[in-house]
Design a protein around this motif. Structure first.
Motif, mmCIF file in Angstrom:
data_model
loop_
_atom_site.group_PDB
_atom_site.id
_atom_site.type_symbol
_atom_site.label_atom_id
_atom_site.label_comp_id
_atom_site.label_asym_id
_atom_site.label_seq_id
_atom_site.Cartn_x
_atom_site.Cartn_y
_atom_site.Cartn_z
ATOM 1 N N PRO A 164 10.140 -0.124 -1.023
ATOM 2 C CA PRO A 164 9.375 0.861 -0.247
ATOM 3 C C PRO A 164 10.141 1.482 0.924
ATOM 4 C CG PRO A 164 8.101 -1.141 -0.564
ATOM 5 C CD PRO A 164 9.478 -1.418 -1.053
ATOM 6 N N SER A 165 11.151 0.809 1.439
ATOM 7 C CA SER A 165 11.886 1.368 2.578
ATOM 8 C C SER A 165 12.635 2.645 2.186
ATOM 9 C CB SER A 165 12.859 0.346 3.140
ATOM 10 O OG SER A 165 13.865 0.032 2.202
ATOM 11 N N LYS A 166 13.007 2.770 0.926
ATOM 12 C CA LYS A 166 13.702 3.975 0.468
ATOM 13 C C LYS A 166 12.780 5.186 0.486
ATOM 14 C CE LYS A 166 17.111 1.776 -2.513
ATOM 15 N NZ LYS A 166 17.617 1.669 -3.880
ATOM 16 N N ILE A 167 11.500 4.954 0.290
ATOM 17 C CA ILE A 167 10.541 6.050 0.261
ATOM 18 C C ILE A 167 10.428 6.706 1.629
ATOM 19 C CG2 ILE A 167 8.101 6.602 -0.097
ATOM 20 C CD1 ILE A 167 8.069 4.230 -2.031
ATOM 21 N N LEU A 168 10.656 5.941 2.675
ATOM 22 C CA LEU A 168 10.505 6.443 4.033
ATOM 23 C C LEU A 168 11.729 7.209 4.527
ATOM 24 C CD1 LEU A 168 8.785 3.286 5.548
ATOM 25 C CD2 LEU A 168 7.698 5.389 4.722
ATOM 26 N N GLN A 169 12.708 7.431 3.677
ATOM 27 C CA GLN A 169 13.917 8.151 4.055
ATOM 28 C C GLN A 169 13.848 9.580 3.504
ATOM 29 O OE1 GLN A 169 17.051 5.741 2.454
ATOM 30 N NE2 GLN A 169 16.682 4.067 3.870
ATOM 31 N N PRO A 170 13.508 10.541 4.364
ATOM 32 C CA PRO A 170 13.312 11.915 3.875
ATOM 33 C C PRO A 170 14.579 12.546 3.303
ATOM 34 C CG PRO A 170 13.069 11.801 6.268
ATOM 35 C CD PRO A 170 13.230 10.405 5.776
ATOM 36 N N THR B 232 -0.446 2.182 -10.888
ATOM 37 C CA THR B 232 0.972 2.022 -11.229
ATOM 38 C C THR B 232 1.917 1.859 -10.045
ATOM 39 O OG1 THR B 232 1.376 4.407 -11.251
ATOM 40 C CG2 THR B 232 0.666 3.391 -13.325
ATOM 41 N N GLY B 233 1.468 2.123 -8.832
ATOM 42 C CA GLY B 233 2.362 2.123 -7.669
ATOM 43 C C GLY B 233 3.161 0.854 -7.495
ATOM 44 N N LYS B 234 2.496 -0.287 -7.627
ATOM 45 C CA LYS B 234 3.203 -1.557 -7.399
ATOM 46 C C LYS B 234 4.243 -1.859 -8.480
ATOM 47 C CE LYS B 234 -0.651 -4.014 -9.428
ATOM 48 N NZ LYS B 234 -1.903 -4.618 -9.105
ATOM 49 N N TYR B 235 4.122 -1.204 -9.632
ATOM 50 C CA TYR B 235 5.091 -1.418 -10.717
ATOM 51 C C TYR B 235 6.256 -0.433 -10.652
ATOM 52 C CZ TYR B 235 1.161 -4.054 -12.555
ATOM 53 O OH TYR B 235 0.128 -4.933 -12.693
ATOM 54 N N LEU B 236 6.016 0.755 -10.111
ATOM 55 C CA LEU B 236 7.040 1.789 -10.100
ATOM 56 C C LEU B 236 7.955 1.737 -8.886
ATOM 57 C CD1 LEU B 236 4.972 4.849 -11.360
ATOM 58 C CD2 LEU B 236 6.568 3.435 -12.651
ATOM 59 N N ILE B 237 7.445 1.331 -7.752
ATOM 60 C CA ILE B 237 8.217 1.328 -6.513
ATOM 61 C C ILE B 237 8.727 -0.085 -6.246
ATOM 62 C CG2 ILE B 237 8.203 1.846 -4.055
ATOM 63 C CD1 ILE B 237 7.624 4.297 -5.807
ATOM 64 N N ARG B 238 10.034 -0.225 -6.221
ATOM 65 C CA ARG B 238 10.621 -1.548 -6.002
ATOM 66 C C ARG B 238 11.076 -1.766 -4.567
ATOM 67 N NH1 ARG B 238 13.893 -2.530 -11.549
ATOM 68 N NH2 ARG B 238 12.059 -2.438 -12.862
ATOM 69 N N VAL C 138 -6.796 12.334 -10.050
ATOM 70 C CA VAL C 138 -5.792 11.808 -10.992
ATOM 71 C C VAL C 138 -4.684 11.069 -10.247
ATOM 72 C CG1 VAL C 138 -3.981 12.507 -12.618
ATOM 73 C CG2 VAL C 138 -6.257 13.513 -12.792
ATOM 74 N N SER C 139 -4.200 11.648 -9.163
ATOM 75 C CA SER C 139 -3.086 11.015 -8.446
ATOM 76 C C SER C 139 -3.526 9.726 -7.748
ATOM 77 C CB SER C 139 -2.478 11.984 -7.436
ATOM 78 O OG SER C 139 -3.409 12.338 -6.442
ATOM 79 N N THR C 140 -4.744 9.677 -7.243
ATOM 80 C CA THR C 140 -5.238 8.449 -6.606
ATOM 81 C C THR C 140 -5.342 7.312 -7.620
ATOM 82 O OG1 THR C 140 -6.443 9.717 -4.959
ATOM 83 C CG2 THR C 140 -7.117 7.430 -5.271
ATOM 84 N N MET D 87 0.809 -1.199 0.000
ATOM 85 C CA MET D 87 0.000 0.000 0.000
ATOM 86 C C MET D 87 0.852 1.263 0.000
ATOM 87 S SD MET D 87 -3.046 0.863 -0.142
ATOM 88 C CE MET D 87 -3.989 2.304 -0.041
ATOM 89 N N ILE D 88 2.047 1.172 0.591
ATOM 90 C CA ILE D 88 2.909 2.351 0.633
ATOM 91 C C ILE D 88 3.374 2.739 -0.776
ATOM 92 C CG2 ILE D 88 5.091 1.165 1.040
ATOM 93 C CD1 ILE D 88 5.529 3.582 3.083
ATOM 94 N N GLU D 89 3.530 1.753 -1.651
ATOM 95 C CA GLU D 89 3.939 2.039 -3.024
ATOM 96 C C GLU D 89 2.900 2.904 -3.725
ATOM 97 O OE1 GLU D 89 3.639 -1.069 -1.824
ATOM 98 O OE2 GLU D 89 5.528 -2.131 -2.073
ATOM 99 N N GLU D 90 1.625 2.545 -3.568
ATOM 100 C CA GLU D 90 0.543 3.292 -4.204
ATOM 101 C C GLU D 90 0.425 4.693 -3.614
ATOM 102 O OE1 GLU D 90 0.223 0.176 -3.053
ATOM 103 O OE2 GLU D 90 -0.302 -1.021 -4.794
ATOM 104 N N LEU D 91 0.573 4.788 -2.293
ATOM 105 C CA LEU D 91 0.473 6.082 -1.628
ATOM 106 C C LEU D 91 1.613 7.011 -2.048
ATOM 107 C CD1 LEU D 91 -1.047 7.804 0.426
ATOM 108 C CD2 LEU D 91 0.393 6.810 2.203
ATOM 109 N N ALA D 92 2.831 6.473 -2.106
ATOM 110 C CA ALA D 92 3.988 7.287 -2.505
ATOM 111 C C ALA D 92 3.854 7.753 -3.949
ATOM 112 C CB ALA D 92 5.274 6.489 -2.319
ATOM 113 N N THR D 93 3.406 6.869 -4.819
ATOM 114 C CA THR D 93 3.212 7.245 -6.222
ATOM 115 C C THR D 93 2.140 8.318 -6.332
ATOM 116 O OG1 THR D 93 3.842 5.021 -6.911
ATOM 117 C CG2 THR D 93 2.684 6.368 -8.521
#
Length: 161
Positions: free
Chosen positions: A49-55, A41-47, A33-35, A1-7
């Motif tokens: 997810p732990s990197k997304i949580l690093q500000p 596409t979130g699950k395809y673009l984010i490989r 549009v973003s939702t 779910m974090i992949e979709e949210l980040a995208t």
């Protein structure tokens, strides 16, 4: 779910920047549009997810974006303009080793090289970029890397590797 949210969040930020406003219509359309984009596409673009949580990665990406658009692009444009007026052009293709490992980092480096005036990545093979360069001042791959892509790789590895 974090992949979709980040995208979705990234698409929303880009949408608002492009729309150029914060009217209720822009916000509602951007959220819709973003939702949809994030869910599809979130699950395809984010490989990873732990990197997304690093500000610090996002902060470095924003810094790189502004540095690229202001300083790096400006210097390159001025260099190309100078070369056109002086006709100091020695075009050729150079082989540059690439040290970044992830596909996204390689894409960022290749895009940065190609979008910089005077250089275009024409091929990628066996850990090398083949770059069409407006002023071939060296044929040594390591020296060419230092002059063309080292700074891009430094940022790409910190942001995406």
């Amino acid at each position: 779910m974090i992949e979709e949210l980040a995208t979705a969040l990234l698409v929303f930020m880009v949408y608002i920047l492009v729309a150029g406003g914060l009217t209720p219509y822009d916000i509602a359309t951007g959220l819709l549009v973003s939702t949809i984009t994030g869910l599809v596409t979130g699950k395809y673009l984010i490989r990873n997810p732990s990197k997304i949580l690093q500000p610090q990665r996002l902060i470095l990406l924003i810094f790189y974006f502004f540095k690229y658009l202001t300083i790096i692009e400006f210097k390159s444009h001025m260099d190309v303009v100078k070369r056109i007026f002086n006709m100091d052009i020695k075009p050729g293709i150079v082989k540059i080793p690439v040290t970044v490992t992830s596909e996204y980092a390689r894409l960022l480096v290749a895009s940065s090289i190609t979008n910089t005036p005077g250089t275009v990545v024409v091929d990628e093979r066996d850990g090398f970029f083949y770059v069409n360069w407006i002023n071939v001042s060296t044929k040594d791959p390591l020296e060419a890397r230092r002059l063309i892509s080292k700074e891009f790789e430094t940022y790409a590895s910190k942001i995406l590797d």
